[in-house]
Design a protein around this motif. Structure first.
Motif, mmCIF file in Angstrom:
data_model
loop_
_atom_site.group_PDB
_atom_site.id
_atom_site.type_symbol
_atom_site.label_atom_id
_atom_site.label_comp_id
_atom_site.label_asym_id
_atom_site.label_seq_id
_atom_site.Cartn_x
_atom_site.Cartn_y
_atom_site.Cartn_z
ATOM 1 N N ASN A 106 -30.462 -9.310 -16.640
ATOM 2 C CA ASN A 106 -31.486 -9.123 -17.680
ATOM 3 C C ASN A 106 -31.125 -7.979 -18.611
ATOM 4 O O ASN A 106 -31.393 -8.045 -19.817
ATOM 5 N N TYR A 118 -27.890 -8.221 -25.710
ATOM 6 C CA TYR A 118 -27.440 -9.266 -26.642
ATOM 7 C C TYR A 118 -28.600 -10.109 -27.180
ATOM 8 O O TYR A 118 -28.376 -11.143 -27.804
ATOM 9 N N LYS A 119 -29.826 -9.659 -26.933
ATOM 10 C CA LYS A 119 -31.028 -10.249 -27.508
ATOM 11 C C LYS A 119 -31.135 -11.744 -27.222
ATOM 12 O O LYS A 119 -31.395 -12.558 -28.112
ATOM 13 N N ARG A 177 -32.274 -17.333 -21.303
ATOM 14 C CA ARG A 177 -31.641 -16.575 -20.215
ATOM 15 C C ARG A 177 -32.075 -17.104 -18.858
ATOM 16 O O ARG A 177 -31.266 -17.196 -17.946
ATOM 17 N N CYS A 221 -28.641 -9.417 -20.995
ATOM 18 C CA CYS A 221 -29.342 -10.312 -21.924
ATOM 19 C C CYS A 221 -30.176 -9.541 -22.937
ATOM 20 O O CYS A 221 -30.293 -9.950 -24.107
ATOM 21 N N ASP A 222 -30.762 -8.419 -22.519
ATOM 22 C CA ASP A 222 -31.523 -7.581 -23.449
ATOM 23 C C ASP A 222 -30.614 -7.007 -24.538
ATOM 24 O O ASP A 222 -30.968 -6.992 -25.724
ATOM 25 N N SER A 266 -33.000 -14.831 -25.654
ATOM 26 C CA SER A 266 -34.411 -15.137 -25.436
ATOM 27 C C SER A 266 -34.712 -15.326 -23.951
ATOM 28 O O SER A 266 -33.846 -15.698 -23.158
ATOM 29 N N THR A 267 -35.977 -15.096 -23.603
ATOM 30 C CA THR A 267 -36.409 -15.198 -22.209
ATOM 31 C C THR A 267 -36.163 -16.597 -21.652
ATOM 32 O O THR A 267 -35.661 -16.767 -20.536
ATOM 33 N N ARG A 322 -24.001 -15.383 -22.332
ATOM 34 C CA ARG A 322 -23.919 -14.958 -23.732
ATOM 35 C C ARG A 322 -23.294 -16.020 -24.632
ATOM 36 O O ARG A 322 -23.337 -15.907 -25.847
ATOM 37 N N SER A 378 -19.925 -8.548 -30.374
ATOM 38 C CA SER A 378 -21.094 -9.420 -30.273
ATOM 39 C C SER A 378 -20.717 -10.866 -29.993
ATOM 40 O O SER A 378 -21.545 -11.652 -29.508
#
Length: 236
Positions: free
Chosen positions: A97, A103-104, A110, A100-101, A106-107, A150, A75
């Motif tokens: 995307n 590793y959670k 990212r 990014c999803d 944010s919109t 990330r 992580s």
């Protein structure tokens, strides 16, 4: 940030690819890992990032064991191999995307970072294209963007400048320096010794699975060039 303690990796027929190595990379450091083909560089790197299991020793990332707590380690770590294997049926933006999803991220964050790095690496106009249409250099740039968005504490790269044009190589070096100023650590292998000499705080030379030189860049090379030191040790 990264500690490698008494690490060994043995393949079939008892051959040790890496033999009892010890390395310590501090936060904010750029660390160069140098060696000829087959010396043990990629085996070490793949063990650091949890791709390869190993029988002896310990690898800690920010105090966490890659064997005991791989999810925590991964992580905070980003890894880019010398030839990235990407999902070629996706477009560039779909792939970013997707990462990014996982590793959670944010919109808003990212969107800002993808736009920033896509512009830097001149990929903004190609993110809507399938990755299968990308050149090797473009895939390398996309993999770099997927790692940089990330904001990892540890960035691990295997031959990061392979396939990059001179401008992209320069930008990667500048980004690496900036990441270290912000407290991240970078561990990378390269055959481009001039780059390592200029960029790295510390360096290790590995030969036949064993560390044969290790320390600050000045300590390792003395009044010689890193290339001279490497060639001398390689021929011993």
């Amino acid at each position: 940030m990264l500690e490698i303690k008494n690490f060994s990796k043995t393949y079939t027929k008892g051959k040790k690819a890496v033999d009892n190595i010890n390395l310590h990379i501090k936060p904010g450091e750029v660390f160069g890992f140098i060696g000829h083909n087959g010396a043990g560089k990629t085996t070490t790197i793949k063990s650091i990032v949890g791709i390869l299991d190993f029988e002896e020793g310990e690898i800690l990332i920010d105090g966490n064991s890659i064997k005991d707590d791989p999810i925590k380690c991964k992580s905070i770590t980003a890894y880019i191999p010398d030839s990235p294997e990407l999902y070629e049926q996706l477009t560039g933006i779909q792939y970013l995307n997707f990462i990014c999803d996982i590793y959670k991220i944010s919109t808003d964050r990212r969107k800002e970072d993808i736009e920033k790095y896509a512009k830097i690496f001149e990929l903004a106009g190609r993110l809507g294209d399938l990755i299968s249409s990308y050149s090797h250099g473009m895939k390398q740039k996309l993999a770099l963007i997927s790692a940089l968005v990330r904001k990892p504490k540890l960035l691990v790269l295997d031959e990061p400048f392979v396939g990059l044009d001179p401008k992209a190589s320069f930008l990667v070096k500048e980004i690496m320096k900036e990441m270290c100023k912000e407290g991240s650590s970078i561990f990378f292998s390269t055959h481009i010794l001039e780059v390592a000499e200029k960029l790295c705080d510390h360096v290790a030379i590995i030969k036949n699975g064993k560390i044969i030189a290790y320390g600050t860049m000045d300590d390792v090379k003395g009044d010689k060039s890193l290339e001279d030191v490497f060639l001398e040790t390689a021929n011993e």
